[in-house]
Scaffold this motif. Sequence first.
Motif, mmCIF file in Angstrom:
data_model
loop_
_atom_site.group_PDB
_atom_site.id
_atom_site.type_symbol
_atom_site.label_atom_id
_atom_site.label_comp_id
_atom_site.label_asym_id
_atom_site.label_seq_id
_atom_site.Cartn_x
_atom_site.Cartn_y
_atom_site.Cartn_z
ATOM 1 N N ARG A 44 -5.259 4.876 -2.445
ATOM 2 C CA ARG A 44 -6.048 5.931 -3.095
ATOM 3 C C ARG A 44 -5.618 7.338 -2.688
ATOM 4 O O ARG A 44 -6.005 8.318 -3.333
ATOM 5 N N ARG A 45 -4.825 7.441 -1.632
ATOM 6 C CA ARG A 45 -4.425 8.765 -1.164
ATOM 7 C C ARG A 45 -3.282 9.358 -1.982
ATOM 8 O O ARG A 45 -2.940 10.523 -1.804
ATOM 9 N N PHE A 46 -2.668 8.560 -2.864
ATOM 10 C CA PHE A 46 -1.453 9.005 -3.539
ATOM 11 C C PHE A 46 -1.724 9.609 -4.904
ATOM 12 O O PHE A 46 -2.728 9.315 -5.554
ATOM 13 N N ALA A 47 -0.781 10.415 -5.353
ATOM 14 C CA ALA A 47 -0.923 11.161 -6.598
ATOM 15 C C ALA A 47 -0.700 10.262 -7.805
ATOM 16 O O ALA A 47 0.438 9.901 -8.101
ATOM 17 N N ASP A 48 -1.814 9.891 -8.497
ATOM 18 C CA ASP A 48 -1.752 9.112 -9.734
ATOM 19 C C ASP A 48 -0.641 8.060 -9.649
ATOM 20 O O ASP A 48 0.327 8.100 -10.416
ATOM 21 N N LYS A 72 -4.749 13.246 0.698
ATOM 22 C CA LYS A 72 -5.040 12.672 -0.613
ATOM 23 C C LYS A 72 -4.273 13.433 -1.692
ATOM 24 O O LYS A 72 -4.172 14.657 -1.650
ATOM 25 N N GLY A 73 -3.732 12.693 -2.655
ATOM 26 C CA GLY A 73 -2.968 13.307 -3.735
ATOM 27 C C GLY A 73 -1.526 13.593 -3.367
ATOM 28 O O GLY A 73 -0.853 14.380 -4.039
ATOM 29 N N SER A 74 -1.014 12.931 -2.327
ATOM 30 C CA SER A 74 0.336 13.190 -1.835
ATOM 31 C C SER A 74 1.395 12.388 -2.582
ATOM 32 O O SER A 74 1.098 11.457 -3.325
ATOM 33 N N LEU A 75 2.634 12.777 -2.350
ATOM 34 C CA LEU A 75 3.843 12.033 -2.712
ATOM 35 C C LEU A 75 4.123 11.964 -4.216
ATOM 36 O O LEU A 75 4.708 10.986 -4.689
ATOM 37 N N PRO A 131 3.147 -3.514 2.031
ATOM 38 C CA PRO A 131 2.809 -4.893 1.690
ATOM 39 C C PRO A 131 2.068 -4.931 0.364
ATOM 40 O O PRO A 131 1.287 -4.023 0.059
ATOM 41 N N PRO A 132 2.299 -5.939 -0.464
ATOM 42 C CA PRO A 132 1.678 -5.965 -1.796
ATOM 43 C C PRO A 132 0.168 -5.806 -1.787
ATOM 44 O O PRO A 132 -0.393 -5.184 -2.693
ATOM 45 N N SER A 133 -0.498 -6.374 -0.789
ATOM 46 C CA SER A 133 -1.954 -6.235 -0.751
ATOM 47 C C SER A 133 -2.377 -4.783 -0.607
ATOM 48 O O SER A 133 -3.434 -4.382 -1.111
ATOM 49 N N ALA A 134 -1.554 -3.956 0.054
ATOM 50 C CA ALA A 134 -1.931 -2.572 0.315
ATOM 51 C C ALA A 134 -1.947 -1.717 -0.942
ATOM 52 O O ALA A 134 -2.723 -0.762 -1.038
ATOM 53 N N ILE A 135 -1.099 -2.060 -1.922
ATOM 54 C CA ILE A 135 -1.055 -1.210 -3.124
ATOM 55 C C ILE A 135 -2.278 -1.412 -4.006
ATOM 56 O O ILE A 135 -2.468 -0.674 -4.969
ATOM 57 N N GLN A 136 -3.111 -2.390 -3.639
ATOM 58 C CA GLN A 136 -4.320 -2.638 -4.415
ATOM 59 C C GLN A 136 -5.592 -2.366 -3.619
ATOM 60 O O GLN A 136 -6.685 -2.675 -4.076
#
Length: 352
Positions: A249-253, A228-231, A239-244
């Motif tokens: 939630r694991r990515f940094a802001d 969590k908070g990576s990258l 896929p577009p559905s995944a970004i929502q």
Amino acid sequence: MIRPEDLLHPTPAGLYCPPGDFYIDPVRPVDRAVVTHGHSDHARAGHGAVLATRQTLAIMAERYGADFTAREQAVEYGERTTLNGVELRLIPAGHVLGSAQIEVRWKGLTMVVSGDYKRRRDPTCALFEPIPCHVFISEATFGLPVFNHPLAEEEVARLVRSLGQFPERAHLVGAYALGKAQRVIKLLREAGWDRPIYVHGAMERLNALYEREGVDLGPLRTTRDLLKGSLGGEVAIAPPSAIQDRWARRFADPVTAFASGWMGVRARARQRGVELPLVISDHADWTELTDTFTELKPDEVWITHGREEGLLRWAEINGQKARALRLVGYDDEDDEAVSGPAEGSGEATAAS
């Protein structure tokens, strides 16, 4: 005189060729199918025989399994073949890897089924080739004058600038798993982004297929085991559905981006909560469509799956004979995102 309807006409199963006894991009299982490209609304499993480019057949096997059809017939671009006396030739359509226009010739009549196409350079597939014909059958996904897409290279440059402006934030790009994702990756490489690009697990198999076909995507990494908070400062494509969903939630802001021709419509970007809309389409825009009709000067244009009314009006004003086919069963993979399978399943159905 042979009427075009004698050679090709719409049926509930798709566009049918009676003298050749085959369908082009049928929407239900048939004995013999000719397939323009590998997107799932055009390339379906269960046909008795499928004729397509080698790359499209490979995509279908990757998506549906090796037994997606009883018989495969691979045809190279420009190669002539016949089915029951009807001559066929597959010509690059510029849409995605392996995509083809289908030139159909019989008793002096030439019809071209373009499938989905675009006229712009794409480093991941062969460029569209205009073919003289009596009847040109065209999509109309962006068949309204409001749709004039910017250069894809300029949109990717906006993404690179955002990465520089927000080095602490991950940039998540929604992109359709077949064609769009690989095009965005390749354009990032051409823009000088040589760092690893992170990809949703649902894209790994298609990325590997593109690599096997000679499309160098550079270093790619899976997002499967990230903390969590990576990258921060990195790019991830999904896929577009995944970004929502919870995957994001694991990515940094994260800065959420979406690569689609529809991102030129601000209301759609706002509706999706997209912070960085990227107007990148694998379909012809209004200018490409009308320029193609003007260049080819066919006796007749048949318009299908999209916004036919605008193009029909353009044809009327410009003295071009045209009609709407109103084929059903073809989704716009450049439009609505639908829920895809879980990461790592090897297949994405999300659309962009």
